[in-house]
Design an enzyme around this catalytic site. Structure first.
Site, PDB file in Angstrom:
ATOM      1  N   ARG A  62       0.819  -1.208   0.000  1.00  0.00           N
ATOM      2  CA  ARG A  62       0.000   0.000   0.000  1.00  0.00           C
ATOM      3  C   ARG A  62       0.856   1.263   0.000  1.00  0.00           C
ATOM      4  O   ARG A  62       0.540   2.242  -0.663  1.00  0.00           O
ATOM      5  CB  ARG A  62      -0.936  -0.019   1.207  1.00  0.00           C
ATOM      6  CG  ARG A  62      -1.983   1.059   1.135  1.00  0.00           C
ATOM      7  CD  ARG A  62      -3.022   0.884   2.185  1.00  0.00           C
ATOM      8  NE  ARG A  62      -2.555   1.307   3.484  1.00  0.00           N
ATOM      9  CZ  ARG A  62      -3.228   1.157   4.616  1.00  0.00           C
ATOM     10  NH1 ARG A  62      -4.395   0.548   4.599  1.00  0.00           N
ATOM     11  NH2 ARG A  62      -2.762   1.597   5.755  1.00  0.00           N
ATOM     12  N   HIS A 106     -19.058   9.820   1.725  1.00  0.00           N
ATOM     13  CA  HIS A 106     -19.339   8.500   2.292  1.00  0.00           C
ATOM     14  C   HIS A 106     -20.850   8.310   2.343  1.00  0.00           C
ATOM     15  O   HIS A 106     -21.583   9.219   2.768  1.00  0.00           O
ATOM     16  CB  HIS A 106     -18.745   8.398   3.701  1.00  0.00           C
ATOM     17  CG  HIS A 106     -18.933   7.042   4.293  1.00  0.00           C
ATOM     18  ND1 HIS A 106     -18.183   5.953   3.910  1.00  0.00           N
ATOM     19  CD2 HIS A 106     -19.815   6.594   5.211  1.00  0.00           C
ATOM     20  CE1 HIS A 106     -18.592   4.888   4.575  1.00  0.00           C
ATOM     21  NE2 HIS A 106     -19.577   5.249   5.375  1.00  0.00           N
TER      22      HIS A 106
HETATM   23  C1  GAR Z   1     -20.827   6.501  -3.776  1.00  0.00           C
HETATM   24  O1  GAR Z   1     -22.051   6.086  -3.219  1.00  0.00           O
HETATM   25  C2  GAR Z   1     -19.871   6.927  -2.690  1.00  0.00           C
HETATM   26  O2  GAR Z   1     -20.496   7.573  -1.607  1.00  0.00           O
HETATM   27  C3  GAR Z   1     -19.298   5.609  -2.258  1.00  0.00           C
HETATM   28  O3  GAR Z   1     -19.122   4.881  -3.450  1.00  0.00           O
HETATM   29  C4  GAR Z   1     -20.085   5.325  -4.399  1.00  0.00           C
HETATM   30  C5  GAR Z   1     -19.357   5.728  -5.654  1.00  0.00           C
HETATM   31  O4  GAR Z   1     -20.256   6.036  -6.677  1.00  0.00           O
HETATM   32  N1  GAR Z   1     -18.071   5.774  -1.553  1.00  0.00           N
HETATM   33  C6  GAR Z   1     -17.680   4.984  -0.573  1.00  0.00           C
HETATM   34  O5  GAR Z   1     -18.306   4.020  -0.202  1.00  0.00           O
HETATM   35  C7  GAR Z   1     -16.357   5.374   0.063  1.00  0.00           C
HETATM   36  N2  GAR Z   1     -16.150   4.646   1.261  1.00  0.00           N
HETATM   37  P1  GAR Z   1     -19.769   6.870  -7.927  1.00  0.00           P
HETATM   38  O6  GAR Z   1     -18.530   6.169  -8.461  1.00  0.00           O
HETATM   39  O7  GAR Z   1     -20.910   6.753  -8.904  1.00  0.00           O
HETATM   40  O8  GAR Z   1     -19.497   8.273  -7.474  1.00  0.00           O
END
Ligand code: GAR
Length: 215
Positions: A62, A106
């Site tokens: 990482r 989030h």
């Molecule tokens: C979104 O719902 C975002 O809040 C979540 O992933 C999705 C991405 O959608 N993020 C997380 O879970 C971060 N921990 P997108 O690629 O269509 O923006």
């Protein structure tokens, strides 16, 4: 002009919402993904935005990935780095390097449900309100100072997909708003580490209690 780099891992709909918001004073310098199959890369390229892929699988650990990602980001000298569905945990050094200029969205009302599968966990917990949070990123996973939240009701017949859709619609409203505040120089941290938004009044939350007509 503030320069912004957006990191994605997949669909990129939050990135798209930020691009489409055409925030004045903002230039999107690049969209960077850790996956070459991230669907959002095509949208960004079609908008004439520079794209890059730093595949996490290409690095032994990482820390090495974080350094490569940081180098790719820093060629653009961004004022702000926006995590928009970027699904890699970033190490302490990376987070410290971007302290105060790294935002994440989030899909829950933090501090409830940090981590993954937030919609499923909200349904399992039986909460009546769920939502999304934009926050500054710190070393604590999903734990940094909150900028804006949007709440939606959890309706009796909801399943994971329809709850996710309702939350996502709010994500697309609050993330461009938070980025606009940053670009306008209106976000500040107070002495307790809480975010102040200059001149925003109560606009740091959105509450949609009536049943939504979107399913
Ligand atoms: C979104 O719902 C975002 O809040 C979540 O992933 C999705 C991405 O959608 N993020 C997380 O879970 C971060 N921990 P997108 O690629 O269509 O923006």
């Amino acid at each position: 002009m503030k320069s912004v780099v957006i990191l994605i891992s997949g669909r990129g709909s939050n990135m798209e919402a930020i691009v489409r918001a055409r925030i004045s004073g903002m230039r999107i310098a690049a969209v960077i993904s850790n996956r070459d199959d991230a669907a959002g890369l095509a949208f960004a390229a079609a908008q004439g935005i520079k794209t890059a892929v730093i595949p996490h699988k290409g690095y032994a650990n990482r820390a090495q990935f974080d350094v490569a990602l940081r180098d790719a980001i820093d060629t653009h000298a961004p004022d702000l780095v926006v995590l928009a569905g970027f699904m890699r945990v970033l190490g302490d050094d990376f987070v410290r390097h971007y302290a105060g200029r790294l935002l994440n969205i989030h899909p829950s009302l933090l501090p409830a449900f940090p981590g993954l599968h937030t919609h499923r966990r909200a349904l399992e917990a039986g909460v009546k309100l769920h939502g999304a949070t934009v926050h500054f990123v710190t070393a604590e996973l999903d734990g940094g100072p909150i900028v804006i939240q949007a709440a939606v009701p959890v309706l009796p017949d909801d399943d994971e997909d329809c709850l996710a859709r309702r939350v996502l619609a709010e994500e697309h409203r609050i993330y461009p708003q938070a980025v606009r505040w940053f670009v306008e120089g209106r976000l500040a941290l107070d002495e307790n580490g809480r975010v102040e938004v200059k001149g925003a009044g109560s606009a740091t939350f959105a509450l949609h209690l009536p049943p939504l007509d979107m399913e």
